[in-house]
Design an enzyme around this catalytic site. Structure first.
Site, PDB file in Angstrom:
ATOM      1  CB  SER A 261      -0.944  -0.053   1.198  1.00 16.07           C
ATOM      2  OG  SER A 261      -1.944   0.904   1.059  1.00 16.07           O
TER       3      SER A 261
ATOM      4  CG  ASP B  94       6.760   4.950 -12.273  1.00 12.89           C
ATOM      5  OD1 ASP B  94       7.326   3.843 -12.410  1.00 12.89           O
ATOM      6  OD2 ASP B  94       5.534   5.102 -12.413  1.00 12.89           O
TER       7      ASP B  94
ATOM      8  CE  LYS C  62      -5.251  -2.065   0.746  1.00 18.36           C
ATOM      9  NZ  LYS C  62      -5.631  -0.652   0.916  1.00 18.36           N
TER      10      LYS C  62
END
Length: 479
Positions: A313, A324, A338
């Site tokens: 999460s 990224d 998650k």
């Protein structure tokens, strides 16, 4: 931004999490305007009536209704949940990082409760309890065979009440009672240190209300000790997640201002949001930017992020954003996966529901739900590999899990075979005497294999990459 959070309710990402904002009347009105399926409601009413008149013994009305609500919500996915009065209180304690108890981190060993560490300054710390002490009794209750969560409940209680722990200290071969007065405990979700000249390790165990302030203090302390850091390891292993704003803030500490950290998408207009590395997306009302005190060097210090199957999460938000934007090298194992947003809606003063309202996406648009973050370098837990890695549960293994929305996970016969082999190895290991069993070293120690590989990565030295780990991929749905 603030208005979006107010309308959405208590936005939360993580196993225990919820951003503490208020729910607006608009939320309640929207639910009330939803058309009801009358035929199904009549069936529900008929079943209620039959149970009341025909069941073998009387059943409380409140129990029937709350159980019906609980079943309706829990049937959706593994993270949607109905909170009764007790569980709602526990949920809120989990997000604040505060509770009333004795102040120890514990685990289970051979049916007993083992102290991992007393929280500094807590009643247990002041009472002289030590790491590796074993708790054999809590008041008059023997611990042997008691579930870990039951032991936790017995040690928690009201402020200024007492609990007596019977402790066995191995290295002194003695058992003794300790009576401790419970008080409010503020858990530490951030640890860190300079592991060797020029290199620091910072570990986040959960994203709570206090995490960002604790993180800033720890980084300040590290830079005072070594102002010329050559590299840092951000350790998110086994971090189950937590508050969304804390995840955005930790990401922003390392990223250029105003770049995208994470985006969300769901049915509601306010579920379609983009969160950026900017104070308006993480600072709390009435307070300034908590990151202003951080050294400017933190934006450029070479960074490795450690993750594993227990990183979920909010941890995945941070790892995905740093990956990224090519700000860090991600090292370890594929994360839990998650990638859904839960919103907590109060149903009254002391009950509520936690409902999955959106999926979240990395800055490049990848859904993490049921996929997770794939490390740039896969590294095992130990030099001997991960003999039990196949047994570790991930989001995609949970019943009724929400799909990524970008394809279904492939069925893998080889994975099932590996799980069966790992189960057999675990059974054989369990037959050995406790002293002979393989135990993983504590995170952050000199025997922490993955940390050593992270430091090698920062130094440009060879890294012992996993020879067995493979990415769990998804295949596109047939249209």
């Amino acid at each position: 931004m603030g208005q979006k959070l107010k309308i959405a309710g208590w936005v939360s990402i993580g196993v225990f999490a919820g951003a503490l904002t208020t729910v607006s009347l608009q939320t309640v009105a929207r639910g009330a305007m939803t058309p009801l399926p009358l035929e199904e409601i009549q069936q529900l009413s008929a079943v209620f009536g039959l149970i009341k008149t025909d069941y073998v013994e009387p059943v409380d009305d409140k129990k029937l209704i709350t159980d019906a609500i609980s079943g309706m919500v829990s049937s959706l996915d593994p993270h949607s949940q109905y909170f009764d009065k007790k569980s709602f209180k526990e949920f809120r304690e989990g997000t604040t990082g505060r509770f009333v108890g004795v102040g120890i981190e514990i685990t289970q060993e051979d049916g007993l409760i083992k102290i991992v560490s007393p929280i500094e300054g807590s009643p247990a710390f002041r009472a002289g309890l030590k790491t590796n002490d074993l708790i054999t009794k809590i008041d008059d209750t023997a611990v042997k065979g008691l579930a870990l969560n039951e032991a936790v409940k017995k040690m928690r209680g009201e402020p200024n009440t007492q609990v007596t722990l019977t402790v066995f200290r191995k290295d002194e071969s003695r058992t003794f009672p300790v009576t401790i007065t419970r008080e409010e405990i503020k858990t530490q979700s951030v640890k860190g240190k300079v592991v060797e000249p020029g290199y620091a390790w910072v570990r986040l165990s959960q994203f709570q209300e206090r995490t960002v302030d604790d993180f800033v203090r720890k980084v300040e302390e590290i830079y005072r000790q070594d102002p010329n850091l050559k590299g840092m390891v951000l350790d998110l292993r086994n971090d189950p997640g937590g508050l969304l704003d804390a995840a955005v803030a930790i990401s922003a500490a390392f990223l250029p201002e105003n770049v995208t950290v994470v985006s969300t998408n769901g049915q509601l207009p306010e579920s379609k949001a983009e969160y950026k590395a900017s104070p308006e997306f993480y600072q709390r009302r009435g307070s300034g930017d908590p990151l202003k005190r951080l050294p400017a060097a933190l934006k450029t210090v070479p960074l490795v992020v450690l993750v594993n199957e227990g990183s979920a999460s909010a941890s995945e938000i941070v790892a995905g954003a740093l990956q990224d934007h090519k700000r860090a090298t991600i090292l370890g194992s594929q994360t839990f996966g998650k990638g859904s947003v839960q919103t907590v809606r109060p149903l009254g003063p002391d009950t509520g529901i936690k409902l999955t309202t959106a999926r979240y996406y990395t800055p490049s648009g990848k859904s993490i739900q049921a996929k997770g973050i794939v490390p740039d370098v896969m590294v095992d837990d130990s030099p001997d590999g991960d003999p039990y890695a196949a047994l570790r549960m991930r989001e995609a293994d949970l019943e009724k899990h929400l799909t990524s929305g970008q394809g279904e996970e492939q069925k893998d016969a080889a994975r099932e075979k590996a799980r069966e082999e790992a189960r057999k190895r675990l059974e054989e290991e369990a037959k050995k005497p406790a002293a002979e069993r393989n135990k993983m070293p504590e995170f952050g120690t000199e025997k922490d294999f993955q940390l050593t590989q992270a430091l090698n990565q920062l130094k440009g030295q060879p890294v012992v990459a996993s020879k067995t780990q493979t990415e769990r991929k998804e295949e596109k749905k047939d249209n």
